[in-house]
Design a protein around this motif. Structure first.
Motif, PDB file in Angstrom:
ATOM      1  N   ARG A   3      -4.311  -9.298 -17.814  1.00 40.76           N
ATOM      2  CA  ARG A   3      -4.713 -10.731 -17.384  1.00 40.76           C
ATOM      3  C   ARG A   3      -5.913 -10.755 -17.249  1.00 40.76           C
ATOM      4  O   ARG A   3      -6.733 -12.022 -16.830  1.00 40.76           O
ATOM      5  CB  ARG A   3      -3.854 -11.270 -16.305  1.00 40.76           C
ATOM      6  N   ALA A   4      -6.844  -9.821 -16.908  1.00 34.12           N
ATOM      7  CA  ALA A   4      -8.116  -9.901 -16.562  1.00 34.12           C
ATOM      8  C   ALA A   4      -9.054  -8.707 -17.166  1.00 34.12           C
ATOM      9  O   ALA A   4      -8.498  -7.743 -17.519  1.00 34.12           O
ATOM     10  CB  ALA A   4      -8.319  -9.791 -14.880  1.00 34.12           C
ATOM     11  N   THR A   5     -10.424  -8.876 -17.101  1.00 38.77           N
ATOM     12  CA  THR A   5     -11.321  -7.920 -17.331  1.00 38.77           C
ATOM     13  C   THR A   5     -12.188  -7.724 -16.306  1.00 38.77           C
ATOM     14  O   THR A   5     -12.143  -8.584 -15.382  1.00 38.77           O
ATOM     15  CB  THR A   5     -12.237  -7.985 -18.876  1.00 38.77           C
ATOM     16  N   GLY A   6     -13.000  -6.669 -16.212  1.00 39.89           N
ATOM     17  CA  GLY A   6     -13.912  -6.377 -15.067  1.00 39.89           C
ATOM     18  C   GLY A   6     -13.395  -5.592 -13.995  1.00 39.89           C
ATOM     19  O   GLY A   6     -12.283  -4.815 -14.439  1.00 39.89           O
ATOM     20  N   VAL A   7     -13.591  -5.482 -12.787  1.00 34.70           N
ATOM     21  CA  VAL A   7     -13.215  -4.785 -11.623  1.00 34.70           C
ATOM     22  C   VAL A   7     -11.961  -5.743 -11.151  1.00 34.70           C
ATOM     23  O   VAL A   7     -12.229  -6.861 -10.888  1.00 34.70           O
ATOM     24  CB  VAL A   7     -14.111  -4.619 -10.882  1.00 34.70           C
ATOM     25  N   ALA A   8     -10.492  -5.350 -11.444  1.00 38.02           N
ATOM     26  CA  ALA A   8      -9.640  -6.150 -10.874  1.00 38.02           C
ATOM     27  C   ALA A   8      -8.522  -5.298 -10.378  1.00 38.02           C
ATOM     28  O   ALA A   8      -8.386  -4.010 -10.616  1.00 38.02           O
ATOM     29  CB  ALA A   8      -8.990  -6.725 -12.045  1.00 38.02           C
ATOM     30  N   SER A   9      -7.926  -5.976  -9.209  1.00 36.15           N
ATOM     31  CA  SER A   9      -6.814  -5.115  -8.603  1.00 36.15           C
ATOM     32  C   SER A   9      -5.556  -5.396  -9.115  1.00 36.15           C
ATOM     33  O   SER A   9      -5.525  -6.189 -10.277  1.00 36.15           O
ATOM     34  CB  SER A   9      -6.739  -5.404  -6.983  1.00 36.15           C
ATOM     35  N   ALA A  10      -4.691  -4.635  -9.012  1.00 34.97           N
ATOM     36  CA  ALA A  10      -3.223  -4.612  -9.668  1.00 34.97           C
ATOM     37  C   ALA A  10      -2.690  -5.791  -9.684  1.00 34.97           C
ATOM     38  O   ALA A  10      -2.209  -6.315 -10.819  1.00 34.97           O
ATOM     39  CB  ALA A  10      -2.395  -3.634  -8.958  1.00 34.97           C
ATOM     40  N   GLY A  11      -2.796  -6.584  -8.520  1.00 30.01           N
ATOM     41  CA  GLY A  11      -1.879  -8.008  -8.658  1.00 30.01           C
ATOM     42  C   GLY A  11      -2.778  -9.182  -9.449  1.00 30.01           C
ATOM     43  O   GLY A  11      -1.834  -9.973  -9.821  1.00 30.01           O
ATOM     44  N   GLU A  12      -4.087  -8.801  -9.574  1.00 30.88           N
ATOM     45  CA  GLU A  12      -4.473  -9.759 -10.606  1.00 30.88           C
ATOM     46  C   GLU A  12      -4.577  -9.570 -12.137  1.00 30.88           C
ATOM     47  O   GLU A  12      -4.351 -10.101 -12.888  1.00 30.88           O
ATOM     48  CB  GLU A  12      -6.167  -9.825 -10.096  1.00 30.88           C
ATOM     49  N   VAL A  13      -4.511  -8.327 -12.306  1.00 31.71           N
ATOM     50  CA  VAL A  13      -4.569  -7.711 -13.915  1.00 31.71           C
ATOM     51  C   VAL A  13      -3.417  -7.570 -14.503  1.00 31.71           C
ATOM     52  O   VAL A  13      -3.318  -7.748 -15.567  1.00 31.71           O
ATOM     53  CB  VAL A  13      -5.623  -6.209 -13.939  1.00 31.71           C
ATOM     54  N   PHE A  14      -2.178  -7.437 -13.660  1.00 33.37           N
ATOM     55  CA  PHE A  14      -0.863  -7.238 -14.044  1.00 33.37           C
ATOM     56  C   PHE A  14       0.018  -8.454 -13.679  1.00 33.37           C
ATOM     57  O   PHE A  14      -0.301  -9.011 -12.656  1.00 33.37           O
ATOM     58  CB  PHE A  14      -0.387  -6.050 -13.706  1.00 33.37           C
ATOM     59  N   ASP A  15       1.125  -8.511 -14.344  1.00 29.66           N
ATOM     60  CA  ASP A  15       2.266  -9.402 -14.066  1.00 29.66           C
ATOM     61  C   ASP A  15       2.999  -8.622 -12.967  1.00 29.66           C
ATOM     62  O   ASP A  15       3.685  -7.746 -13.154  1.00 29.66           O
ATOM     63  CB  ASP A  15       2.997  -9.732 -15.424  1.00 29.66           C
ATOM     64  N   ALA A  16       2.810  -9.068 -11.663  1.00 28.94           N
ATOM     65  CA  ALA A  16       3.221  -8.227 -10.629  1.00 28.94           C
ATOM     66  C   ALA A  16       4.547  -8.172 -10.519  1.00 28.94           C
ATOM     67  O   ALA A  16       5.120  -6.932 -10.425  1.00 28.94           O
ATOM     68  CB  ALA A  16       2.758  -8.904  -9.291  1.00 28.94           C
ATOM     69  N   PRO A  17       5.686  -9.037 -10.542  1.00 26.84           N
ATOM     70  CA  PRO A  17       6.938  -8.762 -10.586  1.00 26.84           C
ATOM     71  C   PRO A  17       7.309  -8.127 -11.959  1.00 26.84           C
ATOM     72  O   PRO A  17       8.334  -6.951 -11.583  1.00 26.84           O
ATOM     73  CB  PRO A  17       7.603 -10.216 -10.812  1.00 26.84           C
ATOM     74  N   ASP A  18       6.840  -8.103 -13.169  1.00 28.67           N
ATOM     75  CA  ASP A  18       7.331  -7.386 -14.126  1.00 28.67           C
ATOM     76  C   ASP A  18       6.823  -5.742 -13.931  1.00 28.67           C
ATOM     77  O   ASP A  18       7.472  -5.016 -14.274  1.00 28.67           O
ATOM     78  CB  ASP A  18       6.433  -7.975 -15.388  1.00 28.67           C
ATOM     79  N   PHE A  19       5.573  -5.772 -13.426  1.00 27.86           N
ATOM     80  CA  PHE A  19       5.199  -4.380 -13.312  1.00 27.86           C
ATOM     81  C   PHE A  19       5.846  -3.813 -12.158  1.00 27.86           C
ATOM     82  O   PHE A  19       6.327  -2.448 -12.485  1.00 27.86           O
ATOM     83  CB  PHE A  19       3.891  -4.329 -12.617  1.00 27.86           C
ATOM     84  N   LEU A  20       6.424  -4.389 -11.158  1.00 26.07           N
ATOM     85  CA  LEU A  20       7.104  -3.648  -9.916  1.00 26.07           C
ATOM     86  C   LEU A  20       8.642  -3.368 -10.644  1.00 26.07           C
ATOM     87  O   LEU A  20       9.083  -2.195 -10.258  1.00 26.07           O
ATOM     88  CB  LEU A  20       7.323  -4.543  -8.785  1.00 26.07           C
TER      89      LEU A  20
ATOM     90  N   THR B  19      -7.956  -4.915  -1.718  1.00 24.81           N
ATOM     91  CA  THR B  19      -7.199  -5.573  -3.060  1.00 24.81           C
ATOM     92  C   THR B  19      -6.832  -6.859  -3.063  1.00 24.81           C
ATOM     93  O   THR B  19      -6.727  -7.741  -3.966  1.00 24.81           O
ATOM     94  CB  THR B  19      -6.125  -4.341  -3.374  1.00 24.81           C
ATOM     95  N   ILE B  20      -5.916  -7.220  -1.959  1.00 28.31           N
ATOM     96  CA  ILE B  20      -5.143  -8.546  -1.848  1.00 28.31           C
ATOM     97  C   ILE B  20      -6.231  -9.475  -1.890  1.00 28.31           C
ATOM     98  O   ILE B  20      -6.106 -10.264  -2.495  1.00 28.31           O
ATOM     99  CB  ILE B  20      -4.302  -8.553  -0.689  1.00 28.31           C
ATOM    100  N   PRO B  21      -7.271  -9.604  -0.709  1.00 26.34           N
ATOM    101  CA  PRO B  21      -8.202 -10.898  -0.956  1.00 26.34           C
ATOM    102  C   PRO B  21      -9.200 -10.857  -2.232  1.00 26.34           C
ATOM    103  O   PRO B  21      -9.827 -11.775  -2.457  1.00 26.34           O
ATOM    104  CB  PRO B  21      -8.954 -10.734   0.532  1.00 26.34           C
ATOM    105  N   SER B  22      -9.287  -9.814  -2.859  1.00 28.00           N
ATOM    106  CA  SER B  22     -10.006  -9.655  -4.029  1.00 28.00           C
ATOM    107  C   SER B  22      -9.469 -10.846  -5.065  1.00 28.00           C
ATOM    108  O   SER B  22     -10.379 -11.185  -6.051  1.00 28.00           O
ATOM    109  CB  SER B  22      -9.991  -8.395  -4.701  1.00 28.00           C
ATOM    110  N   HIS B  23      -8.347 -11.283  -4.992  1.00 25.24           N
ATOM    111  CA  HIS B  23      -7.984 -12.205  -5.790  1.00 25.24           C
ATOM    112  C   HIS B  23      -6.980 -13.324  -5.444  1.00 25.24           C
ATOM    113  O   HIS B  23      -6.676 -14.305  -5.724  1.00 25.24           O
ATOM    114  CB  HIS B  23      -7.369 -11.751  -7.294  1.00 25.24           C
TER     115      HIS B  23
END
Length: 357
Positions: free
Chosen positions: A326-343, A241-245
Motif C-alpha cells: 500500500r506504500a512505497t519508500g520506508v514504511a512500517s508493516a502496518g502502513e505498507v500491508f493490509d494489517a488484518p489480512d497479514f495477521l 513503527t506505530i507513530p510512523s503512520h
C-alpha cells in the motif's frame, strides 16, 4: 473478537515460485529460521554475511545453497551478494551498523529491503535517512519486520480499524521467559551506548530520553494469561513503527517482569531448541488503542519470539514481490500491508484475536 488461529489465507500460503532472496546474516539464530521459512515457501535463499566459514557450514545443511560472503564495510562485496536477488532480508545485528550499508546496496540493486531490527534508534535512522530517497526511487524498505516493531504495529493498526486518530496505544508483552541470543545482547549494548544509559519513551508525539527508573505495573492480559506484573515503559521498536503512520501521540510498551529479568541477567543462556528448532518460550502480545474512554484490542500468541520473526519477514517479502503493498519508500508493516489480512496469513505460526467491526 474474531479468531484467525485455524487457517491461513490463500495469500499466506502462496509459493515463491523459485525467486531468489538474499539473507544477510543467514547463519545467525534468526537468520537460520528465515532461510528455513524461505525454503518452505518456495524461495531460493542466497546465503550472505560477514563470516565465510559460518556460511559454508550453513550451506552444508541447505542442498544447493549459494554462499556470498560480504562485509558491511565493503560496498562492492555487498553488490555482488545482491546480484540477481529479487529482495534482501537483513538479519544481521547490530542494525545500527548493518542497516544503512545493506539498504544502500539494495537501492543500488533496485530491490526491496526488509530487516528484523528491534533497535529503536537504528529503525528511527532508517526512516530519517532513507525516506526521501526510497520514495523517489519507488523502492520499498520495511524496517523492524519482526516480533518487536512489526507485530505490534500490525496489531495496533488492526485494532484501530476505522479510527483515524487515537489518544494512546499500549503494547504489552506477556513472555514466559526471554533467553536472549548473542545478537540481542550485542544490539542492546550498542543501544545503551547510544543513549548514554538513559531510558527512552514516545510521548507527546516524539521520542524522549530521560534518566528515570522503571515502574512495575499490573496488566490485565486476556484469558488464559490474566493479570500479570509488567515493567512499565520497557520501550521497544513499536515506538518507532506505530507513530510512523498512525496519529497516536502516546505509544507505550510494557514487558512481563520474568522476561525483563531474564534479559537483564548476564548469565541467562541463549535459546535452547525444543522442537523444530524453536524454544519452549511462549508469548502473548496485547495491543490496546484508546480514544477517549473507548478501547480496542488485538492480540497475538504463539511460541518463540525469534522463530516467529521468520514468517513475519518472509510474508512481508512475499507480499512486496507479489505487489500486495500500500506504500512505497520506508514504511512500517502496518502502513505498507493490509494489517488484518497479514495477521491472518501468519497462521499456524501465531494465533490472533482481532476486533470485529
Amino acid at each position: 473478537m474474531t479468531s484467525a488461529s485455524a487457517s491461513a489465507t490463500a495469500t499466506g500460503s502462496a509459493s515463491g515460485t523459485g525467486r531468489t532472496v538474499a539473507v544477510f546474516g543467514a547463519y545467525g539464530h534468526t537468520g537460520r529460521f528465515v532461510v528455513a521459512e524461505l525454503l518452505e515457501r518456495g524461495y531460493v535463499p542466497l546465503l550472505s554475511g560477514r563470516d565465510a566459514d559460518k556460511l559454508r557450514a550453513l550451506a552444508a545443511t541447505v542442498p544447493g545453497a549459494e554462499i556470498r560472503p560480504a562485509s558491511v564495510d565493503d560496498p562492492a562485496a555487498l553488490d555482488r551478494a545482491l546480484t540477481g536477488a529479487d529482495a534482501v532480508i537483513n538479519c544481521a545485528g547490530p542494525f545500527a551498523l548493518t542497516a544503512a550499508p545493506v539498504i544502500e546496496a539494495a537501492l543500488r540493486a533496485g530491490i526491496p529491503y526488509v530487516d528484523v531490527a528491534a533497535e529503536i534508534e537504528a529503525n528511527a535512522d532508517t526512516f530519517a535517512h532513507f525516506a526521501d530517497r526510497a520514495r523517489e526511487a519507488g523502492a520499498v524498505i520495511v524496517p523492524a519486520m519482526a516480533f518487536y516493531g512489526g507485530l505490534g504495529d500490525l496489531l495496533a493498526t488492526a485494532a484501530m480499524g476505522d479510527w483515524t486518530t487515537a489518544d494512546e496505544a499500549t503494547i504489552a508483552y506477556g513472555l514466559s521467559s526471554w533467553h536472549p541470543t548473542e545478537g540481542t545482547r550485542a544490539a542492546g549494548t550498542v543501544s545503551r551506548d547510544r543513549r548514554a544509559g538513559r531510558r527512552v519513551r514516545y510521548t507527546e508525539g516524539r521520542l524522549e530520553y530521560h534518566d528515570g527508573g522503571s515502574t512495575l505495573l499490573k496488566w490485565h492480559f486476556p484469558d488464559p494469561m490474566g493479570t500479570r506484573e509488567v515493567v512499565g515503559e520497557f520501550t521497544m521498536a513499536d515506538v518507532v513503527t506505530i507513530p510512523s503512520h498512525l496519529a497516536i501521540p502516546e505509544v507505550r510498551t510494557h514487558m512481563a517482569t520474568e522476561a525483563a529479568r531474564d534479559l537483564a541477567a548476564p548469565d541467562t543462556p541463549a535459546p535452547a531448541a525444543a522442537d523444530e528448532g524453536r524454544s519452549d518460550q511462549t508469548f502473548l502480545v496485547d495491543a490496546v488503542v484508546r480514544s477517549g474512554t473507548a478501547e480496542r484490542r488485538a492480540t497475538a500468541s504463539g511460541r518463540d519470539i525469534y522463530a516467529v520473526t521468520a514468517p513475519l519477514a518472509v510474508e512481508a517479502t512475499h507480499r512486496i514481490l507479489t505487489g500486495r503493498t500500500r506504500a512505497t519508500g520506508v514504511a512500517s508493516a502496518g502502513e505498507v500491508f493490509d494489517a488484518p489480512d497479514f495477521l491472518r496469513a501468519l497462521s499456524p505460526h501465531i494465533s490472533v484475536e482481532l476486533p470485529a467491526f
